[in-house]
Design an enzyme around this catalytic site. Sequence first.
Site, PDB file in Angstrom:
ATOM      1  N   TYR A  14     -40.799  59.068  42.989  1.00  0.00           N
ATOM      2  CA  TYR A  14     -41.511  59.041  41.718  1.00  0.00           C
ATOM      3  C   TYR A  14     -40.587  58.272  40.784  1.00  0.00           C
ATOM      4  CZ  TYR A  14     -43.441  63.413  43.685  1.00  0.00           C
ATOM      5  OH  TYR A  14     -43.978  64.377  44.492  1.00  0.00           O
ATOM      6  N   CYS A  17     -38.419  60.375  38.348  1.00  0.00           N
ATOM      7  CA  CYS A  17     -37.613  61.521  38.793  1.00  0.00           C
ATOM      8  C   CYS A  17     -36.131  61.157  38.748  1.00  0.00           C
ATOM      9  CB  CYS A  17     -38.059  61.945  40.197  1.00  0.00           C
ATOM     10  SG  CYS A  17     -36.784  62.128  41.435  1.00  0.00           S
ATOM     11  N   PHE A  19     -33.462  62.161  40.355  1.00  0.00           N
ATOM     12  CA  PHE A  19     -32.776  61.953  41.630  1.00  0.00           C
ATOM     13  C   PHE A  19     -33.133  60.592  42.229  1.00  0.00           C
ATOM     14  CE2 PHE A  19     -32.980  66.628  41.288  1.00  0.00           C
ATOM     15  CZ  PHE A  19     -31.622  66.890  41.320  1.00  0.00           C
ATOM     16  N   CYS A  20     -34.406  60.189  42.012  1.00  0.00           N
ATOM     17  CA  CYS A  20     -34.827  58.870  42.495  1.00  0.00           C
ATOM     18  C   CYS A  20     -34.137  57.768  41.688  1.00  0.00           C
ATOM     19  CB  CYS A  20     -36.340  58.722  42.372  1.00  0.00           C
ATOM     20  SG  CYS A  20     -37.244  59.982  43.298  1.00  0.00           S
TER      21      CYS A  20
END
Lengths: 242, 242
Positions: A14, A17, A19-20
């Site tokens: 996503y 997000c 972490f992405c």
Amino acid sequence: QLPDGGLQLTLYQYKTCPFCSKVRAFLDYHGLPYEIVEVNPIMRKEIKFSAYRKVPILLANAGSPLQLNDSSVIISAIKTYLISKRKSLEEIVSFYPPMKSVSEKGKETLEYGNKYWLMLDEKETKRIYPVKEVRVEEMKWRKWADDWLVHLISPNVYRTPREALASFDYIVREGKFGTLEGFFAKYMGALAMFIISKRLKKRHNLQDNVRQDLYEAVNEWVKAVGKHRLFMGGSQPNLADL
Amino acid sequence: QLPDGGLQLTLYQYKTCPFCSKVRAFLDYHGLPYEIVEVNPIMRKEIKFSAYRKVPILLANAGSPLQLNDSSVIISAIKTYLISKRKSLEEIVSFYPPMKSVSEKGKETLEYGNKYWLMLDEKETKRIYPVKEVRVEEMKWRKWADDWLVHLISPNVYRTPREALASFDYIVREGKFGTLEGFFAKYMGALAMFIISKRLKKRHNLQDNVRQDLYEAVNEWVKAVGKHRLFMGGSQPNLADL
């Protein structure tokens, strides 16, 4: 965006997000080309192939195809691979095994062994970490970012109804939503996250004014870097900076 | 009990604590001499010198004195030291840094990085783990023992009032209690732990009959070792066995 050094990468994400975003920062900094598959956050059909139900997932093909899960494992594994090309990516990944454990509340959680540690031999270690302490420092701050910094994001981003709506407006615009889906996601999502954020605030013991925690976290980081280096990694960013 | 190979060891422990027993099993198996300081579990004045408030603590003197905390860190660090004597124990220990994190419930917990991982170079790795998979397997089962197996002990040992009393009779006999302290500890402790065990059972999602969980855990272990080797480590025990 073409493969480089035999490494063909596809990132399931996503866009918004954290972490992405971390994985993208890492890949971009290292100039690695990758394809992005934006996942629909409602149906998630793009990652139906995977038993691991979260993003980011990185499909890496370095000879044979391999699925990497968990943002920090992705970064540790690819970085190790870049440093030491004669180890196969498959071998490297096997050093970050998934390990189940049962939390205080009886909930099963999945953790990955050694996830903040690069799997280097002594020669590589000396090259990458001429100052030994930096290696341990990097590990600690990477964990800090995953365990503490991220928890400050949601409560800050959905702090007031107006901010929650603004955030979801952005998320829906950047994310892969259907038309109707997007409309509902924006208003229902903003409301839900505004409420959930209060609970997160309590769970993570945040101050009433969550901005304060964020300021303090940033100050803590700046202080840890200190005056005599540009980045935690010195004159160049290391994995804690990214 | 005299120093060997320049390594002088003092173990601070409760004799009946599972994590302390694990460390003793490790030290005994490797034939390392060590002194024991039995800690009074009420006043704990024997470990007042330490900011770390738990047992086991291992004081290790390999040239300079060093305090090792956490049973699995103790085992990983000493084992690494035995394999690779040219690394200083101090350097080895620095690879297992304490790292704070905040749990789901906002509780601060201390974890140690890489704690199930021996800090070996490639040559040492090949010598100790000729079959690569065994290294990761050992790590997983060490974690399993710390996170799952131990949680089965209390509920099993204090399962019924009679068993709770028998357990505390043993604990008081083997432990370092004052006379009056011991008397109270036996009856109050048994009662308290009988009650607390019910809560632990719930927290860790155990079956109503906790014996069943214990049997299943043991069966799981036996099955993982399989028919074709004596120990998880093969013909000799490895750290998962110990």
